[in-house]
Write an enzyme that holds these catalytic residues in place. Structure first.
Site, PDB file in Angstrom:
ATOM      1  CB  CYS A 111      -0.912  -0.018   1.230  1.00  0.00           C
ATOM      2  SG  CYS A 111      -1.698   1.558   1.598  1.00  0.00           S
ATOM      3  CG  HIS A 114      -0.998   3.333   5.967  1.00  0.00           C
ATOM      4  ND1 HIS A 114      -2.162   3.220   5.230  1.00  0.00           N
ATOM      5  CD2 HIS A 114      -1.227   4.300   6.883  1.00  0.00           C
ATOM      6  CE1 HIS A 114      -3.062   4.078   5.692  1.00  0.00           C
ATOM      7  NE2 HIS A 114      -2.523   4.744   6.688  1.00  0.00           N
ATOM      8  CD  GLN A 152      -8.149  -4.556  -4.069  1.00  0.00           C
ATOM      9  OE1 GLN A 152      -7.882  -4.505  -2.874  1.00  0.00           O
ATOM     10  NE2 GLN A 152      -9.159  -5.273  -4.527  1.00  0.00           N
TER      11      GLN A 152
END
Length: 219
Positions: A111, A114, A152
């Site tokens: 991601c 983070h 995503q």
């Protein structure tokens, strides 16, 4: 300036070999990468200290190097053009233009918000027009886009765009199902939460029946 050791030098040379080989001034490229690597490892040491542990204790002394090595592996997709995996194609018979589906392709990504992992499966389908590609090539293409700092939604779109661009099918449909550690392991801490994203092109856009057929095959 942080001075890197032999292990870091070897890691940088192996990781960026293709880029370095095409650089006339490759010693300068290596030098810059080594300097960045040293700065990163020093930052990891500071992070360990900030979190409340001792970066010099036995179990953590090699951790900065391990983290560097891991992140270079997590992001190896930046060092390739994933859609080129689809370039090896085969002509398809005019009377054989049925759905091609490769499902449950495992992928692992990071991601970008983070730097926490997200992972799951990709389902990639297309209706051939004139060309098909090897099934393993689709899986390699998925990995190439996943091995980057990602979200995503973008990953789903990039996979669909690559199939459309290279194979020029009648239509493409991609579904990704994933668990995000930035949501499961921190923040709201919803361990059972998963995320599904979908992208479709061509004939799938106007044919709800084809989309339904694709989704039924995933059950």
């Amino acid at each position: 300036m942080i001075v890197s050791g032999q292990k870091e030098h070897q890691l940088i040379e192996e990781t960026f070999k293709d880029q370095i080989d095409h650089q006339i001034d490759h010693p300068a490229v290596i030098s810059k990468k080594l300097e960045q690597s040293g700065q990163f490892m020093e930052a990891v040491r500071s992070l360990i200290d900030l979190c409340g542990d001792d970066p010099d204790r036995d179990g953590l002394q090699e951790t900065p190097y391990r983290v560097l090595k891991a992140f270079l592996e997590y992001t190896e997709g930046y060092r390739e053009d994933p859609k080129l995996h689809l370039a090896k194609t085969f002509d398809v018979d005019h009377d054989h233009k049925e759905l091609v589906l490769v499902k449950d392709i495992e992928f692992y990504s990071i991601c970008e918000h983070h730097f926490a992992p997200f992972f799951g499966v990709a389902h990639v389908a297309y209706l051939p027009n004139e060309k098909i590609t090897g099934l393993s090539k689709i899986a390699r293409m998925v990995d190439g886009y996943a091995r980057r700092f990602q979200v995503q939604e973008r990953l789903t779109k990039q996979i669909a765009d690559a199939v459309e661009e290279v194979l020029e099918p009648q239509g493409t449909m991609v579904v990704l199902e994933a668990k995000h550690m930035c949501m499961c392991g921190r923040g709201v801490k919803k361990a059972d939460a998963s995320t599904t994203t979908m992208s479709y092109r061509g004939i799938f856009e106007g044919r709800a029946d084809l989309r339904a057929e694709f989704l039924s095959l995933l059950k």
